[in-house]
Design an enzyme around this catalytic site. Structure first.
Site, PDB file in Angstrom:
ATOM      1  N   ASP A   1      55.498  15.952 108.884  1.00  0.00           N
ATOM      2  CA  ASP A   1      55.106  16.726 107.837  1.00  0.00           C
ATOM      3  C   ASP A   1      55.436  16.047 106.505  1.00  0.00           C
ATOM      4  OD1 ASP A   1      53.593  19.329 107.599  1.00  0.00           O
ATOM      5  OD2 ASP A   1      55.392  19.832 106.258  1.00  0.00           O
ATOM      6  N   SER A   2      54.214  16.033 105.839  1.00  0.00           N
ATOM      7  CA  SER A   2      54.623  15.058 104.624  1.00  0.00           C
ATOM      8  C   SER A   2      53.591  15.500 103.490  1.00  0.00           C
ATOM      9  CB  SER A   2      54.253  13.754 104.795  1.00  0.00           C
ATOM     10  OG  SER A   2      53.046  13.382 105.612  1.00  0.00           O
TER      11      SER A   2
ATOM     12  N   ASN B   1      45.009  13.990 113.125  1.00  0.00           N
ATOM     13  CA  ASN B   1      44.679  13.314 112.067  1.00  0.00           C
ATOM     14  C   ASN B   1      44.828  11.810 112.684  1.00  0.00           C
ATOM     15  OD1 ASN B   1      44.958  11.341 110.106  1.00  0.00           O
ATOM     16  ND2 ASN B   1      45.631  12.998 108.557  1.00  0.00           N
TER      17      ASN B   1
ATOM     18  N   LYS C   1      52.670  -1.229 102.007  1.00  0.00           N
ATOM     19  CA  LYS C   1      52.883  -0.009 102.066  1.00  0.00           C
ATOM     20  C   LYS C   1      53.821   0.598 102.920  1.00  0.00           C
ATOM     21  CE  LYS C   1      51.092   4.647 102.827  1.00  0.00           C
ATOM     22  NZ  LYS C   1      49.858   5.330 103.531  1.00  0.00           N
TER      23      LYS C   1
ATOM     24  N   THR D   1      49.843  15.793 116.055  1.00  0.00           N
ATOM     25  CA  THR D   1      48.802  15.755 114.880  1.00  0.00           C
ATOM     26  C   THR D   1      47.285  15.809 115.466  1.00  0.00           C
ATOM     27  OG1 THR D   1      48.087  14.513 112.836  1.00  0.00           O
ATOM     28  CG2 THR D   1      48.748  13.084 114.783  1.00  0.00           C
TER      29      THR D   1
ATOM     30  N   ASP E   1      50.470  27.441 113.429  1.00  0.00           N
ATOM     31  CA  ASP E   1      50.339  27.741 112.057  1.00  0.00           C
ATOM     32  C   ASP E   1      51.945  27.358 111.476  1.00  0.00           C
ATOM     33  OD1 ASP E   1      48.112  29.073 112.172  1.00  0.00           O
ATOM     34  OD2 ASP E   1      49.204  30.961 112.756  1.00  0.00           O
TER      35      ASP E   1
END
Length: 201
Positions: A75-76, A17, A183, A15, A46
Site C-alpha cells: 500500500d503506497s 495493477n 528509481k 494487486t 475495501d
C-alpha cells in the site's frame, strides 16, 4: 522460529495493477513466481484502515485466505506537506474509478494552488508499506519512505501513478523520467523491500 520466505515460493501479489506487479517482481529480483490477485479473479477488499501499513496487511491477509498462497501486498501513496499529508492513503482514489493519474496529478496541483499560503512549499514524500501474510498464519509488515518535491507540469512517461510530478531529494529528474533501475535503487518501495529482505530473506 524465524519466519523465512524461501526463494521459489509461489506468491500472490494482492494487486490488480500490472505496473505495480511488474515493479514488485523486479524488486523481488525475480526470485519468486508471482501471480496477481487480478489474474486469480480475487475481489479487491475495501481498504478500511487509516494507515498504509494497516491497508497493506488487510490486502495481504485477504489475498492469502482467498488463494491459499503466501501473499504480498503493497500500500503506497503520495503525501504532500501543504495538504496535511493528502492524498496519502487515498492516493489511488484521487485517480477515480478509471485510475486516471493525469486527473489525480491535476487535482494535486489544483489543491496546492488553493492553499495559497503554501504556494512555495512543494515538499512531498512517497510511503510504501509491504505486508507478507501466510494463509491462516503470521504476517510481517515493513515501511519505506522517500522524500522530495513536486514539480508541475508532469514530466516523463516512465513509472506509474504520481511518478511524473515527484523529484526525489538531491535529484533533478522526476521518477517518471528516471531509468527504472535508478528509481528502483532509491524508491520508497526499494527501501521497504530492503527491510522486508532483512526480515524474511
Amino acid at each position: 522460529m524465524a519466519l523465512k520466505l524461501e526463494p521459489g515460493t509461489r506468491l500472490v501479489v494482492a494487486t490488480h495493477n500490472p505496473g505495480k506487479a511488474r515493479e514488485l517482481a523486479e524488486i523481488l529480483e525475480n526470485r519468486f513466481p508471482l501471480v496477481t490477485a487480478g489474474e486469480l479473479g480475487l475481489a479487491e477488499p475495501d481498504e478500511t484502515e487509516t494507515s498504509f501499513a494497516g491497508n497493506a496487511l488487510l490486502k495481504a491477509r485477504a489475498a492469502a485466505e482467498a488463494s491459499g498462497l503466501v501473499a504480498l501486498a503493497d500500500d503506497s501513496g503520495l503525501s504532500v506537506a501543504v495538504l496535511d499529508g493528502a492524498p496519502g492513503i487515498h492516493s489511488a482514489r484521487w485517480a477515480g474509478p478509471a485510475r486516471d493519474f493525469t486527473l489525480a496529478m491535476a487535482k494535486v496541483e489544483a489543491r496546492i494552488e488553493e492553499e495559497e499560503a503554501g504556494a512555495g512549499d512543494l515538499a512531498a514524500w512517497f510511503t510504501c508499506a509491504l505486508a507478507v501474510a501466510w494463509p491462516g498464519g503470521p504476517a510481517v509488515v515493513v515501511e519505506g519512505r522517500v522524500d522530495g518535491t513536486l514539480t508541475f507540469p508532469p514530466r516523463g512517461d516512465r513509472g506509474f501513478g504520481y511518478d511524473p510530478i515527484f523529484v526525489p531529494e538531491g535529484g533533478t529528474q522526476t521518477f517518471g523520467e528516471m531509468d527504472p533501475a535508478a528509481k528502483e535503487a532509491m524508491s520508497h518501495r526499494a527501501r521497504a523491500f530492503a527491510k522486508l529482505k532483512a526480515a524474511l530473506l
